[in-house]
Design an enzyme around this catalytic site. Sequence first.
Site, PDB file in Angstrom:
ATOM      1  CG  ASP A   1      -2.189   0.911   1.208  1.00  0.00           C
ATOM      2  OD1 ASP A   1      -2.204   1.611   0.220  1.00  0.00           O
ATOM      3  OD2 ASP A   1      -3.304   0.534   1.414  1.00  0.00           O
TER       4      ASP A   1
HETATM    5  C1  BGC Z   1      -4.707   3.445   0.325  1.00  0.00           C
HETATM    6  C2  BGC Z   1      -5.335   2.123  -0.915  1.00  0.00           C
HETATM    7  C3  BGC Z   1      -5.202   2.877  -2.401  1.00  0.00           C
HETATM    8  C4  BGC Z   1      -3.722   3.835  -2.562  1.00  0.00           C
HETATM    9  C5  BGC Z   1      -3.635   4.504  -4.116  1.00  0.00           C
HETATM   10  C6  BGC Z   1      -3.881   4.289   0.240  1.00  0.00           C
HETATM   11  O1  BGC Z   1      -3.648   5.115   0.419  1.00  0.00           O
HETATM   12  O2  BGC Z   1      -5.194   2.358   1.454  1.00  0.00           O
HETATM   13  O3  BGC Z   1      -6.539   1.664  -1.239  1.00  0.00           O
HETATM   14  O4  BGC Z   1      -5.385   1.935  -3.370  1.00  0.00           O
HETATM   15  O5  BGC Z   1      -3.943   4.537  -1.136  1.00  0.00           O
HETATM   16  O6  BGC Z   1      -3.942   5.381  -3.790  1.00  0.00           O
END
Ligand code: BGC
Length: 759
Positions: A287
């Site tokens: 993530d």
């Molecule tokens: C979120 C994810 C997301 C990623 C990319 C993160 O902060 O938890 O769900 O896909 O950012 O934007």
Amino acid sequence: MSLMRFPALLAAALCALPVAAGTASDEKMDEFIDDLMSKMTIEEKVGQITLVTYDKSFMTGATQSKGVAKKIAEGKVGGVFNVRTLEDKINIQKLAVEQTRLGIPLMFGLDVIHGYRTIWPVPLALSCSWDMDLIERTAAAAADEATSEGIDWTFSPMVDLVRDPRWGRVAESSGEDPYLGSRIAEAMVRGYQGESLDDPQSMMACVKHFALYGAGEGGRDYDMVDMSPNRMYQEYFLPYKAAVDAGAGSVMSSFNDVNGVPATANKWLLTDILRGEWGFDGFTVSDYTSVGELTEHGLGTLAEVSARALKAGLDMDMVSEGVLKNMDYCLEKGLLTEADIDVACRRILEAKYKLGLFENPYLRLGSQPVDREKYRSLALEAARKSIVLLKNDRNVLPLEKEAKVALIGPLADTRWELMGTWAGAAAMPDEGVSIKSGISRYTSSLIHTVGAPITDNPGLARMIGVNIERSGDPDSLIAEAVSAAEKSDIVIAVLGENAKMSGESSSMTWIGLQPTQRRLLEALVATGKDVVLVLLNGRPMTLEWEDAHCAAIVDAWAPGLQGGNAVADVLFGEYNPSGRLTMTFPRTVGQVPIYYSMKSTGRPHIPFVKYRTGYIDCPQDPLYPFGYGLSYSQVDYSDMKAEYDSVSRSVKASAKVTNTSGRAVEETVQLYIGDVTASVTRPEKELKGFRKVELAPGESLTVDFSVPVSELGFWTPELEYIVETGEFTVGIGPDSQRLMTAKVVYSDVADCPAELKTL
Ligand code: BGC
């Protein structure tokens, strides 16, 4: 009680789709990648496992990548996300293909969560449709729109099981139930990935957030999870596994700690379970900066944690650039070997190969035409089917056309707030329909006033972009609303949450209406007029007072681009509401976590009796249970039958449903099963089937279910999946509480499928 056993691997195989092993195209791919990798330097390999944001992109995390164009030209990047325009994507791809030594194409990612340009209801809302075909169509349509603008890869579906409405990200989930969540996960993967990943209209799915992100302590975002593996296997893992079995090409690790090891560095999760037990052969991605954040978890320096994550089974690093920045150090110190990097690099190259990018790096960069008109009607269908009618006293709804309506509330005349969380990338809110404009299609007698600010809590206001100073004097706003109500036949109050009150980093300790809105509602109710509460929300809310005082409650969630039309169609009876809750609504936040499949205790609840489980100041049951939702019709359930069928090795159950009203209706018939006596404690009931059927006025239908014997089993504390003989309670009904029940006895282990018996 006798039992049959089958270990984790075989249990997994039971529900898995057939996997074609060693096909000709795999061999071609392997040859191609072997050849390419033989030419790559170790720096170039590390580049492939590096995922960056684009300098000119919008932000979906706190940090942004720097000097991206230079890095791309040097072959130090494998994928880019959050790139705003098609033109930028084309230019970036040219950099990679034309300027780098080997011309390896980039992969473009984005959070396409509930639509790309055409925004559907937020996922929690859409799950309330219980309509898998609809959900698959919305995912396919999102893929069509997003790929037409260069997206290869979406960070969706989010399949985290959720049982705590304080967590803001419940809006992005499919609710509390593993069975329903699994069916939705499969439908979304099918929709995004289509028939073949190298189709220009298909994009790769990314199952997230592996694992248990929805179970953070206290409903706080990013918080730790401490859970028994048994419970993980039994409940929380199921939707991830279903998505993997459906062929999802990638999996995102979660931010949270799982029993002492953060998911991003958790070998047990990323390798032993995901690949070893479930046979996942795609790639994993962290993530947003979750690799770097392992240092905040206290696991070591960026070099150490990046190497540890890679060794644990993490292939691609989102934004932290951990290995990129520390490659030499990691190799020198023996934290990593080239072979470790090869494994991860190969998986990214395989994904690009499967996406058709080596064949044509511009496959999705050609701006294919999209039939947006068609998708507007899909957005209307999705919004209509997501709305849940929670209360309708004296059939106050549907309203007569040309009724004199007082439309009150800070959310009644907005298009943007109807989009909900994760609609920022490419949504077209200007094409959206506010509730006010939806309602004005049905009545010309409409007075609208704002009535109240969304909140007067200064901290919250700052977090959700509300300017309290500009909201107006609360007393005058209420006076104006009351005067509008007094001149009308009916009051429609549009209240609840704006788009920023749920979603990432939006946990709340108070999940009722904000006090400003509640004061307004009290004043409206005091006029003596019937008040219909239309709720916009991304999470279950506590609505005891509202339930006691409003004539009707329509839960519209964040209904998306066509939300205003859908709400009006429900209010005026053009559409007969059919949504059913996929998350329990508590009476008070003190009941959280609350979900329908709880276990009993040794002292089962008896209301207000001492020495029994429960609370002494509040009933045990929720305000609205899982599966609940009303319509404008009456559907009667009768003639329930259930038996164990040894020929098909399944529980066969059926019930007759009759539409006794004069209006056609869509009814979601639900089937639950409970294990009466077992060697371990079991939930009283678990969803094991559902069917959404259409019933014409007066029509009767017998709805049949067939639940395979393998579904009757459970995971033991030793992590064996077993099915025990004995008595089971089968329930069929319109929600998880109003069930007709029958007992079935499964007694013959000899009936089991051969592959189970042998174990
Ligand atoms: C979120 C994810 C997301 C990623 C990319 C993160 O902060 O938890 O769900 O896909 O950012 O934007």
